[in-house]
Motif scaffolding. Structure first.
Motif, PDB file in Angstrom:
ATOM      1  N   HIS A 127      60.560  39.259   9.088  1.00 53.86           N
ATOM      2  CA  HIS A 127      61.124  37.971   9.487  1.00 53.86           C
ATOM      3  C   HIS A 127      60.029  36.935   9.545  1.00 53.86           C
ATOM      4  O   HIS A 127      59.041  37.122  10.247  1.00 53.86           O
ATOM      5  CB  HIS A 127      61.781  38.078  10.859  1.00 53.86           C
ATOM      6  CG  HIS A 127      63.100  38.743  10.810  1.00 53.86           C
ATOM      7  ND1 HIS A 127      63.287  40.002  10.303  1.00 53.86           N
ATOM      8  CD2 HIS A 127      64.333  38.315  11.186  1.00 53.86           C
ATOM      9  CE1 HIS A 127      64.549  40.320  10.372  1.00 53.86           C
ATOM     10  NE2 HIS A 127      65.223  39.330  10.909  1.00 53.86           N
ATOM     11  N   THR A 128      60.232  35.863   8.823  1.00 55.92           N
ATOM     12  CA  THR A 128      59.218  34.815   8.834  1.00 55.92           C
ATOM     13  C   THR A 128      59.857  33.485   9.197  1.00 55.92           C
ATOM     14  O   THR A 128      61.069  33.298   9.071  1.00 55.92           O
ATOM     15  CB  THR A 128      58.553  34.682   7.450  1.00 55.92           C
ATOM     16  OG1 THR A 128      59.574  34.420   6.487  1.00 55.92           O
ATOM     17  CG2 THR A 128      57.835  35.977   7.064  1.00 55.92           C
ATOM     18  N   CYS A 129      59.026  32.583   9.651  1.00 57.83           N
ATOM     19  CA  CYS A 129      59.488  31.255  10.050  1.00 57.83           C
ATOM     20  C   CYS A 129      59.881  30.452   8.813  1.00 57.83           C
ATOM     21  O   CYS A 129      59.121  30.370   7.848  1.00 57.83           O
ATOM     22  CB  CYS A 129      58.369  30.542  10.818  1.00 57.83           C
ATOM     23  SG  CYS A 129      58.746  28.805  11.176  1.00 57.83           S
ATOM     24  N   GLY A 133      56.356  29.867   7.531  1.00 56.54           N
ATOM     25  CA  GLY A 133      56.187  31.105   6.801  1.00 56.54           C
ATOM     26  C   GLY A 133      55.505  32.226   7.561  1.00 56.54           C
ATOM     27  O   GLY A 133      55.399  33.344   7.071  1.00 56.54           O
ATOM     28  N   GLU A 134      55.101  31.955   8.799  1.00 58.84           N
ATOM     29  CA  GLU A 134      54.442  33.011   9.554  1.00 58.84           C
ATOM     30  C   GLU A 134      55.446  34.059  10.045  1.00 58.84           C
ATOM     31  O   GLU A 134      56.626  33.764  10.227  1.00 58.84           O
ATOM     32  CB  GLU A 134      53.740  32.411  10.788  1.00 58.84           C
ATOM     33  CG  GLU A 134      52.245  32.284  10.609  1.00 58.84           C
ATOM     34  CD  GLU A 134      51.590  31.860  11.914  1.00 58.84           C
ATOM     35  OE1 GLU A 134      51.780  32.536  12.937  1.00 58.84           O
ATOM     36  OE2 GLU A 134      50.891  30.827  11.898  1.00 58.84           O
ATOM     37  N   VAL A 135      54.948  35.255  10.278  1.00 53.23           N
ATOM     38  CA  VAL A 135      55.806  36.333  10.776  1.00 53.23           C
ATOM     39  C   VAL A 135      56.287  36.000  12.187  1.00 53.23           C
ATOM     40  O   VAL A 135      55.523  35.499  13.007  1.00 53.23           O
ATOM     41  CB  VAL A 135      55.030  37.667  10.787  1.00 53.23           C
ATOM     42  CG1 VAL A 135      55.863  38.764  11.427  1.00 53.23           C
ATOM     43  CG2 VAL A 135      54.637  38.044   9.366  1.00 53.23           C
TER      44      VAL A 135
ATOM     45  N   HIS B 116      59.716  27.333  16.840  1.00 55.82           N
ATOM     46  CA  HIS B 116      58.596  28.252  16.640  1.00 55.82           C
ATOM     47  C   HIS B 116      57.375  27.710  17.365  1.00 55.82           C
ATOM     48  O   HIS B 116      56.892  26.623  17.067  1.00 55.82           O
ATOM     49  CB  HIS B 116      58.322  28.397  15.133  1.00 55.82           C
ATOM     50  CG  HIS B 116      57.305  29.452  14.817  1.00 55.82           C
ATOM     51  ND1 HIS B 116      56.548  29.443  13.670  1.00 55.82           N
ATOM     52  CD2 HIS B 116      56.924  30.555  15.503  1.00 55.82           C
ATOM     53  CE1 HIS B 116      55.736  30.492  13.663  1.00 55.82           C
ATOM     54  NE2 HIS B 116      55.948  31.187  14.768  1.00 55.82           N
ATOM     55  N   ALA B 125      65.020  32.322  10.869  1.00 56.76           N
ATOM     56  CA  ALA B 125      64.251  33.406  10.256  1.00 56.76           C
ATOM     57  C   ALA B 125      64.595  33.523   8.785  1.00 56.76           C
ATOM     58  O   ALA B 125      65.742  33.385   8.392  1.00 56.76           O
ATOM     59  CB  ALA B 125      64.550  34.720  10.967  1.00 56.76           C
ATOM     60  N   THR B 128      61.871  38.370   4.247  1.00 56.64           N
ATOM     61  CA  THR B 128      61.025  38.516   3.073  1.00 56.64           C
ATOM     62  C   THR B 128      60.648  39.979   2.883  1.00 56.64           C
ATOM     63  O   THR B 128      60.710  40.780   3.817  1.00 56.64           O
ATOM     64  CB  THR B 128      59.735  37.686   3.221  1.00 56.64           C
ATOM     65  OG1 THR B 128      59.047  38.107   4.401  1.00 56.64           O
ATOM     66  CG2 THR B 128      60.049  36.207   3.355  1.00 56.64           C
ATOM     67  N   SER B 130      58.486  43.152   2.623  1.00 54.16           N
ATOM     68  CA  SER B 130      57.250  43.550   3.299  1.00 54.16           C
ATOM     69  C   SER B 130      56.110  43.785   2.305  1.00 54.16           C
ATOM     70  O   SER B 130      54.948  43.778   2.693  1.00 54.16           O
ATOM     71  CB  SER B 130      57.495  44.832   4.097  1.00 54.16           C
ATOM     72  OG  SER B 130      57.958  45.868   3.247  1.00 54.16           O
ATOM     73  N   GLY B 133      56.409  39.805  -0.310  1.00 62.51           N
ATOM     74  CA  GLY B 133      56.553  38.548   0.403  1.00 62.51           C
ATOM     75  C   GLY B 133      57.658  37.638  -0.096  1.00 62.51           C
ATOM     76  O   GLY B 133      57.922  36.589   0.503  1.00 62.51           O
TER      77      GLY B 133
END
Lengths: 166, 166
Positions: A127-129, A133-135, B116, B125, B128, B130, B133
DNA sequence: TCACGTCAGTTCCGTTTTAGAACCAATGGA
DNA sequence: TCCATTGGTTCTAAAACGGAACTGACGTGA
């Protein structure tokens, strides 16, 4: 709280659960993602009581998650297909699958592997923002009142302790 | 299929649902993520019948999703806290939340926004891969037998049509 | 034409689960 | 002593569920 009130609560989780939050619905949807579309096939694969299946398919259709598409006239037969709204539940399935793989599997490993077509690797979802794009982890977000709040306020527990990161 | 058999099925979704797949459990966990920890507080905020709450808290504790932590002796009182296994359910909550925001909200928008902390944006969310990406959509993965399959095989529907991308 | 099969349900009945309310037990305080 | 707090358990009635039988529209083959 009665179950029928759930879809009117000012909480997106509660509203989602008003559709997928019962014993059978997500298993029916699992079959949909595996391209099962017919009443009999759902029944045989799931071992669900027929009237419960009929009820779930009707509710999912009413909710716009599935749609009935005729595949034969005379006698008229219809099959159930995921709509865009239904396909959008894929992240929910994936999250539950990944959690089950991690925490509920046998010691040997999970029963089914998922391979990403594009890159060819066995993978799980991260799950990323959507913005940076951060986890995203369990304590990486704060909550605030949204436009659909209807004069409500945030639940006290969400604000009382400043929702600190853990 | 009986409900008690669910946690022994060779399917991670079914196994996850054996824990979180009922009417109340995810709402109880929502409160946990909002830092609710005490029996009375769960009851007041959820409007759940007390014995159903007691049952769910016990099941979640037995499953290792919550743990009882004493916060006072004489009289001994314990509160319920998320374990690592429980915190790991955050992606499931987030997926359901995002789906509800998108498909179940009022026209004005969702009732609660999530921001965030790291980047400061209101965000949702994105799932992506793992490994590479890339964003994962509903038909971007194929399934294959995993090490925990126990001599089973993939459900016919998953293989019969080559699981084509849509 | 008439029995039989297929598909998608509906109906019935007995068992579980749930909602709602009352009750219980350990302890501390006035 | 009586009351309040916390965290439950017990009771009854209503709703949901499992399992099996039944329905109905149509096709098929003898």
């Amino acid at each position: 709280m009665r179950w029928e009130e759930l879809d009117r609560q000012p909480c997106s989780l509660a509203r989602s659960l008003s559709i997928v939050g019962d014993r059978w619905t997500l298993l029916v949807l699992r079959e949909c993602f595996l391209r099962v579309r017919r009443f009999e096939e759902f029944e045989q694969r799931l071992g669900i009581a027929r009237h419960v299946l009929a009820d779930r398919l009707k509710k999912l259709t009413d909710a716009g998650v599935l749609e009935k598409v005729p595949y034969r006239e005379r006698p008229r037969r219809e099959e159930y297909r995921l709509t865009e709204k239904g396909l959008d539940l894929y992240p929910v399935m994936l999250s539950l699958l990944d959690w089950g793989d991690k925490w509920m599997a046998e010691p040997e490993g999970p029963p089914v592997l998922r391979r990403h077509k594009a890159c060819g690797h066995v993978a799980h979802a991260v799950h990323t923002c959507s913005e940076c794009g951060e986890v995203l982890g369990a304590r990486d977000m704060t909550v605030e009142i949204g436009p659909g709040a209807k004069g409500g306020e945030l639940p006290p527990a969400a604000t009382a302790k400043g929702n600190p990161s853990k």
